[in-house]
Design an enzyme around this catalytic site. Structure first.
Site, PDB file in Angstrom:
ATOM      1  N   GLY A   1     -18.555  32.711  43.923  1.00 11.02           N
ATOM      2  CA  GLY A   1     -18.319  31.418  43.311  1.00 11.02           C
ATOM      3  C   GLY A   1     -18.607  30.303  44.288  1.00 11.02           C
ATOM      4  O   GLY A   1     -18.534  30.492  45.510  1.00 11.02           O
TER       5      GLY A   1
ATOM      6  N   GLY B   1     -17.547  36.369  42.834  1.00  6.60           N
ATOM      7  CA  GLY B   1     -17.815  35.990  41.462  1.00  6.60           C
ATOM      8  C   GLY B   1     -18.966  36.747  40.835  1.00  6.60           C
ATOM      9  O   GLY B   1     -18.994  36.951  39.619  1.00  6.60           O
TER      10      GLY B   1
ATOM     11  N   GLU C   1     -13.024  38.344  50.312  1.00  2.00           N
ATOM     12  CA  GLU C   1     -12.260  37.107  50.164  1.00  2.00           C
ATOM     13  C   GLU C   1     -11.152  36.898  51.191  1.00  2.00           C
ATOM     14  O   GLU C   1     -10.816  35.759  51.526  1.00  2.00           O
ATOM     15  CB  GLU C   1     -11.664  37.031  48.752  1.00  2.00           C
ATOM     16  CG  GLU C   1     -12.684  36.823  47.651  1.00  2.00           C
ATOM     17  CD  GLU C   1     -13.361  38.103  47.190  1.00  2.00           C
ATOM     18  OE1 GLU C   1     -14.219  38.026  46.302  1.00  2.00           O
ATOM     19  OE2 GLU C   1     -13.038  39.181  47.741  1.00  2.00           O
TER      20      GLU C   1
ATOM     21  N   ASP D   1     -10.480  38.317  43.597  1.00  2.00           N
ATOM     22  CA  ASP D   1     -10.137  37.961  42.225  1.00  2.00           C
ATOM     23  C   ASP D   1     -11.215  38.420  41.237  1.00  2.00           C
ATOM     24  O   ASP D   1     -11.790  39.487  41.423  1.00  2.00           O
ATOM     25  CB  ASP D   1      -9.876  36.449  42.118  1.00  2.00           C
ATOM     26  CG  ASP D   1     -11.095  35.589  42.416  1.00  2.00           C
ATOM     27  OD1 ASP D   1     -12.019  36.080  43.109  1.00  2.00           O
ATOM     28  OD2 ASP D   1     -11.143  34.435  41.958  1.00  2.00           O
TER      29      ASP D   1
END
Length: 363
Positions: A81, A129, A152, A160
């Site tokens: 992301g 992402g 991350e 996530d």
């Protein structure tokens, strides 16, 4: 561009679109083409919203039998992301940052239950992402160029985009290993661990895409192009990974790794310990709990949990410091809020699993 202004309209076989993601219809397939090569296809809020809306349109299009997700980049499928803007917003503008994650998690959840086959053609880097818009689909097809990682915790964040749903499903606690260390997996590892459903040659990707567009049924086409990626290095060390990362706490993981120093598994243990020592201690604890709690939960339940986590993460310090150190200043010397795992208090971790002030994620 405002997320509410993202629009596409049919124009023959092609669709108008925002330039960072392209949509086409070809034969029996809908094509989603990630088109930010200079940014390694980092996802923006606009891309996420546009993808979700287009998938909804194709769901009711009888001529679309399956959806192919691919990249225009020679290096990456999608490297994650676009979190730099989120970090620059700071905790003061959390109300501006959270909608991106909420819509991204809604997209991930929608893709996991999408009635038509989603086929990700992964011919390069896939992280964060990018994993979220590929791993939850029916088919994940990867070439020898694939490089998978969920790194991350290195920036004070957590794995996530559904990490709590797919990481626990990986064999021998290799999902926990990837969550804590950000280990990079190549084709054979991705296939063995279930990240990929099919391994193919990079040189065959274009022909595979054409064949999928011509076919009403994707399965026989994928089988025709599939290859044996060979032995997986991750499989070779699966037993030691399970022995260490199947522990009941992060401190126990570290203790088990330390006991391997000086043994035949010294190199594995030393590398894992060095990586863990550089990660945000709070992120490590949160990621550990996330993966443990995600086992047995539905995708929606996992995404509600992850929305709770990100709502708390964005209020803290480590994420902003991590992005500064790794992405902005690139000094790779973050000053974490806690200096060690031993400093972490249970209450600090549990705060990430409580409903946020704005309420839980609504689908």
């Amino acid at each position: 561009m405002n997320r509410h202004s993202v629009q596409q309209e049919y124009a023959g076989e092609a669709l108008s679109e925002i330039t960072d993601v392209l949509f086409e219809e070809k034969g029996h397939a809908g094509l989603i083409i990630l088109n930010r090569p200079k940014a390694l296809n980092a996802l923006t809020h606009e891309i996420v919203v546009a993808m979700h809306r287009q998938l909804e349109r194709w769901l009711i299009e009888d001529k679309i039998h399956h959806v192919i997700i691919k990249s225009n980049s020679e290096k990456a499928f999608c490297a994650g992301g676009d979190i730099r803007q989120v970090a620059e917003n700071g905790p003061e503008k959390i109300d501006e940052s959270l909608p991106f994650f909420a819509d991204e998690y809604r997209l991930n959840t929608y893709m996991e239950s999408y009635p038509k086959p989603l086929i990700a053609l992964i011919d390069g880097i896939v992280m964060g992402g990018g994993v979220g818009i590929s791993v939850h689909g029916a088919y994940r097809v990867g070439s020898e160029k694939i490089m998978f990682a969920m790194p991350e915790t290195a920036i004070g964040f957590f794995p996530d985009v559904g990490g709590s749903h797919f990481l626990p499903k990986m064999p021998n606690h290799t999902g926990m290993y990837c969550a804590m260390t950000g280990e990079r997996l190549r084709q054979a590892d991705c296939y063995w661990s279930g990240i990929l459903t099919h391994a193919v040659r990079s040189e065959d990707m274009a022909a595979l895409e054409e064949a999928l567009c011509d076919a009403q049924d994707a399965e026989p086409v994928l089988a025709r192009y599939a290859i044996d990626p060979g032995p997986a290095p991750l499989h070779a060390k699966a037993e030691v990974v399970e022995a260490c990362f199947g522990a009941d706490s992060t401190l126990q993981v570290v203790d088990r790794l330390r006991k391997l120093l000086g043994t035949e598994h010294n190199d594995f243990a030393a590398a894992a310990l060095e990586t863990i020592s550089k990660r945000s201690p709070l992120s490590m604890e949160v990621a550990f709990q996330q993966v443990r709690r995600g086992e047995g939960l539905s995708m929606k339940e996992c995404m509600v949990m992850e929305h709770r986590i990100v709502s708390q993460i964005l209020l803290g310090k480590d994420f902003y410091e991590g992005v500064r150190a790794v992405i902005i200043d690139k000094d790779h010397a973050p000053k974490w809020q806690h200096s060690s795992l031993e400093e972490i208090k249970t209450v600090d971790v549990e705060a990430h699993f409580m409903p946020p002030k704005g309420g839980d994620l609504v689908f």
